[in-house]
Design an enzyme around this catalytic site. Structure first.
Site, PDB file in Angstrom:
ATOM      1  CB  CYS A 193       3.377  -0.089  -9.285  1.00  0.00           C
ATOM      2  SG  CYS A 193       2.057  -1.267  -9.078  1.00  0.00           S
TER       3      CYS A 193
HETATM    4  N1  LIG Z   1       2.805  -0.469  -2.636  1.00  0.00           N
HETATM    5  C1  LIG Z   1       2.677  -1.403  -3.538  1.00  0.00           C
HETATM    6  O1  LIG Z   1       1.750  -1.372  -4.367  1.00  0.00           O
HETATM    7  C2  LIG Z   1       3.611  -2.543  -3.608  1.00  0.00           C
HETATM    8  C3  LIG Z   1       4.823  -2.457  -2.994  1.00  0.00           C
HETATM    9  N2  LIG Z   1       5.725  -3.478  -3.104  1.00  0.00           N
HETATM   10  C4  LIG Z   1       7.005  -3.345  -2.409  1.00  0.00           C
HETATM   11  O2  LIG Z   1       7.864  -4.397  -2.777  1.00  0.00           O
HETATM   12  C5  LIG Z   1       8.619  -4.860  -1.666  1.00  0.00           C
HETATM   13  C6  LIG Z   1       8.451  -6.332  -1.514  1.00  0.00           C
HETATM   14  O3  LIG Z   1       7.127  -6.598  -1.044  1.00  0.00           O
HETATM   15  P1  LIG Z   1       6.686  -8.052  -0.569  1.00  0.00           P
HETATM   16  O4  LIG Z   1       6.812  -8.986  -1.730  1.00  0.00           O
HETATM   17  O5  LIG Z   1       5.366  -7.962   0.088  1.00  0.00           O
HETATM   18  O6  LIG Z   1       7.772  -8.333   0.555  1.00  0.00           O
HETATM   19  P2  LIG Z   1       8.511  -9.655   0.929  1.00  0.00           P
HETATM   20  O7  LIG Z   1       9.170 -10.208  -0.268  1.00  0.00           O
HETATM   21  O8  LIG Z   1       9.332  -9.344   2.122  1.00  0.00           O
HETATM   22  O9  LIG Z   1       7.294 -10.587   1.330  1.00  0.00           O
HETATM   23  C7  LIG Z   1       6.722 -10.472   2.571  1.00  0.00           C
HETATM   24  C8  LIG Z   1       6.009 -11.738   2.958  1.00  0.00           C
HETATM   25  O10 LIG Z   1       4.675 -11.636   2.530  1.00  0.00           O
HETATM   26  C9  LIG Z   1       4.387 -12.691   1.616  1.00  0.00           C
HETATM   27  N3  LIG Z   1       3.576 -12.072   0.577  1.00  0.00           N
HETATM   28  C10 LIG Z   1       3.927 -11.124  -0.301  1.00  0.00           C
HETATM   29  N4  LIG Z   1       2.889 -10.798  -1.084  1.00  0.00           N
HETATM   30  C11 LIG Z   1       1.877 -11.581  -0.661  1.00  0.00           C
HETATM   31  C12 LIG Z   1       0.547 -11.725  -1.061  1.00  0.00           C
HETATM   32  N5  LIG Z   1       0.057 -11.017  -2.087  1.00  0.00           N
HETATM   33  N6  LIG Z   1      -0.227 -12.625  -0.416  1.00  0.00           N
HETATM   34  C13 LIG Z   1       0.269 -13.371   0.607  1.00  0.00           C
HETATM   35  N7  LIG Z   1       1.521 -13.263   1.033  1.00  0.00           N
HETATM   36  C14 LIG Z   1       2.310 -12.390   0.397  1.00  0.00           C
HETATM   37  C15 LIG Z   1       5.711 -13.199   1.140  1.00  0.00           C
HETATM   38  O11 LIG Z   1       5.673 -14.564   0.813  1.00  0.00           O
HETATM   39  P3  LIG Z   1       5.712 -15.059  -0.723  1.00  0.00           P
HETATM   40  O12 LIG Z   1       6.698 -14.188  -1.443  1.00  0.00           O
HETATM   41  O13 LIG Z   1       6.134 -16.486  -0.604  1.00  0.00           O
HETATM   42  O14 LIG Z   1       4.313 -14.905  -1.223  1.00  0.00           O
HETATM   43  C16 LIG Z   1       6.583 -12.978   2.333  1.00  0.00           C
HETATM   44  O15 LIG Z   1       6.464 -14.028   3.247  1.00  0.00           O
HETATM   45  C17 LIG Z   1       8.153  -4.023  -0.465  1.00  0.00           C
HETATM   46  O16 LIG Z   1       9.055  -2.969  -0.285  1.00  0.00           O
HETATM   47  C18 LIG Z   1       6.805  -3.491  -0.896  1.00  0.00           C
HETATM   48  O17 LIG Z   1       6.508  -2.238  -0.331  1.00  0.00           O
HETATM   49  C19 LIG Z   1       5.444  -4.607  -3.814  1.00  0.00           C
HETATM   50  C20 LIG Z   1       4.262  -4.734  -4.487  1.00  0.00           C
HETATM   51  C21 LIG Z   1       3.212  -3.729  -4.382  1.00  0.00           C
HETATM   52  N1  LIG Z   2       3.672  -2.450  -7.097  1.00  0.00           N
HETATM   53  C1  LIG Z   2       4.877  -2.035  -6.719  1.00  0.00           C
HETATM   54  N2  LIG Z   2       4.958  -0.898  -6.001  1.00  0.00           N
HETATM   55  C2  LIG Z   2       6.163  -0.526  -5.617  1.00  0.00           C
HETATM   56  C3  LIG Z   2       7.314  -1.237  -5.935  1.00  0.00           C
HETATM   57  N3  LIG Z   2       8.374  -0.619  -5.397  1.00  0.00           N
HETATM   58  C4  LIG Z   2       7.876   0.453  -4.745  1.00  0.00           C
HETATM   59  N4  LIG Z   2       6.551   0.515  -4.894  1.00  0.00           N
HETATM   60  C5  LIG Z   2       5.627   1.517  -4.369  1.00  0.00           C
HETATM   61  O1  LIG Z   2       5.724   2.711  -5.150  1.00  0.00           O
HETATM   62  C6  LIG Z   2       5.817   3.830  -4.266  1.00  0.00           C
HETATM   63  C7  LIG Z   2       6.449   5.032  -4.952  1.00  0.00           C
HETATM   64  O2  LIG Z   2       5.575   5.483  -5.967  1.00  0.00           O
HETATM   65  P1  LIG Z   2       5.908   6.727  -6.928  1.00  0.00           P
HETATM   66  O3  LIG Z   2       4.709   6.813  -7.801  1.00  0.00           O
HETATM   67  O4  LIG Z   2       6.077   7.917  -6.061  1.00  0.00           O
HETATM   68  O5  LIG Z   2       7.141   6.417  -7.700  1.00  0.00           O
HETATM   69  C8  LIG Z   2       6.621   3.268  -3.114  1.00  0.00           C
HETATM   70  O6  LIG Z   2       6.563   4.045  -1.959  1.00  0.00           O
HETATM   71  C9  LIG Z   2       5.981   1.888  -2.954  1.00  0.00           C
HETATM   72  O7  LIG Z   2       4.810   1.917  -2.193  1.00  0.00           O
HETATM   73  C10 LIG Z   2       7.198  -2.415  -6.716  1.00  0.00           C
HETATM   74  O8  LIG Z   2       8.167  -3.081  -7.071  1.00  0.00           O
HETATM   75  N5  LIG Z   2       5.946  -2.751  -7.078  1.00  0.00           N
END
Ligand SMILES: NC(=O)C1=CN([C@@H]2O[C@H](COP(=O)(O)OP(=O)(O)OC[C@H]3O[C@@H](n4cnc5c(N)ncnc54)[C@H](OP(=O)(O)O)[C@@H]3O)[C@@H](O)[C@H]2O)C=CC1
Ligand SMILES: Nc1nc2c(ncn2[C@@H]2O[C@H](COP(=O)(O)O)[C@@H](O)[C@H]2O)c(=O)[nH]1
Length: 326
Positions: free
Chosen positions: A175
């Protein structure tokens, strides 16, 4: 907020042992209608799980969540799993086409047992609307919604119909959300879990930041029903990431679901790509996790997972490793 801490800042305090052997301790957990061997689920990421691993885990009684990065294969996957009498557990996003996909699952009478709504910022109307859409078309499906990092978010998603919420914004190994946006639970994930769990009426899945098997027990102590793990599962011989050799040493690739590599474009990148050490078979790790958790249950003075929830703990700021490595 009082008491901000993370996994390495905490030690659980032993209680009198109730068993003659750790083998007597039961690590199984119930989520929804099903029981699973461990309160652990590999992350729904492309370098952590694939169809083969999903089938193996389901056959052996472990929980799994298939990732959503091969969207066209999901209907066939659900049908195959159901034909084999196995649990079907998939992920969805929140874009328009995902609404149609839910309707397709319904019209094909292929309701998955579990659907995880998997987006970065889960405290949003986008997730609330998707929860309600799933509950309308697939009322029997257990819905996990995330990711979130506050009690308000947990309550709101539960009220919208989520059966469980997934807690963890930014504590993951790949992340970079915390660096790129300044937001998240990175560095205080365990305290955030505790904060969220106090508000929750339904199960919580703690997601990200698990670096040792002891962190699983700590997550349970602070309110998790299940723990999602990425990096500790990405290095197995079965893991879908490529194997890489560097100076005679084997590694596996591990990349974030919001990395440029996964997305194919440099837009809203919040994840990175790295390698993790190659570490043998998934089966061995699952057995070791079970044994370590059985041991944790014995230190908690019980015979099942529940015992861990009630142990005392101390905060030992950044000192549990004393400079040691595993
Ligand atoms: N657990 C974590 O800390 C994180 C996990 N991830 C992982 O990365 C993958 C992609 O995630 P994600 O980008 O959400 O999925 P998507 O690319 O499928 O986006 C989902 C939707 O949410 C919108 N979106 C995404 N982030 C935001 C935001 N901060 N505010 C408003 N709208 C938002 C996007 O639009 P638009 O792109 O136009 O904004 C899109 O329409 C997932 O598997 C997720 O679990 C990603 C970051 C943090
Ligand atoms: N901010 C982001 N978080 C992400 C991304 N891809 C996955 N994840 C999150 O990390 C956990 C796994 O964490 P770990 O410490 O066990 O390796 C996963 O389940 C997601 O929630 C990303 O691109 N950006």
């Amino acid at each position: 907020m009082e008491n901000v801490f993370d996994y390495e800042d905490v030690q659980l305090i032993p209680a009198k042992c109730m068993v003659n052997s750790r083998a007597e301790c039961d690590t199984s957990v119930k989520l929804g209608k099903h029981s699973f061997k461990l309160p652990v689920v590999p992350a729904n990421m492309q370098t952590v799980i694939d169809v083969h691993i999903a089938e193996t885990l389901a056959e052996q009684g472990y929980f799994y969540i298939m990732h959503r990065f091969d969207p066209e294969s999901r209907l066939g996957f659900v049908m195959d799993m159901k034909d084999k009498g196995l649990i079907a557990s998939i992920s969805v996003g929140v874009k328009k086409e995902e609404y149609r996909f839910i309707e397709l699952l319904s019209s094909e009478q292929s309701a998955p047992d579990y659907i995880t709504i998997d987006i970065a910022h889960g405290h949003s109307n986008a997730v609330i609307d998707m929860i309600q859409h799933i509950k309308t078309h697939l009322p029997e499906t257990f819905v996990i919604a995330g990711n979130v990092g506050t009690p308000e978010a947990v309550r709101e998603l539960e009220r919208a119909g989520a059966d469980a919420t997934k807690v963890g914004i930014g504590p993951g190994k790949v992340c970079i959300t915390k660096i790129k946006t300044g937001f998240g639970t990175g560095g205080w994930q365990l305290a955030a879990l505790r904060w969220c769990a106090k508000a929750a009426n339904k199960p919580i899945i703690a997601d990200g930041g698990i670096r040792t098997h002891g962190d699983i027990a700590k997550s349970i102590r602070f309110g998790a029903t299940m723990v999602m793990i990425g990096s500790l599962f990405a290095g197995h011989e079965e893991s879908p990431g490529h194997t890489i050799e560097k100076n005679g040493q084997l590694y596996k690739e591990y990349f974030g679901s919001a990395s440029e590599f996964q997305k194919g474009v440099k837009k809203n990148v919040e994840g990175k790509k790295m390698v993790v050490e190659h570490k043998g078979s998934l089966k061995e790790t699952l057995i070791e996790m079970e044994q370590d958790l059985q041991s944790a249950i014995s230190y908690a003075g019980g015979t099942g997972i529940e015992a861990i929830r009630h142990v005392d703990y101390v905060l030992v700021k950044n000192s549990i490793f004393n400079g040691d490595k595993l």
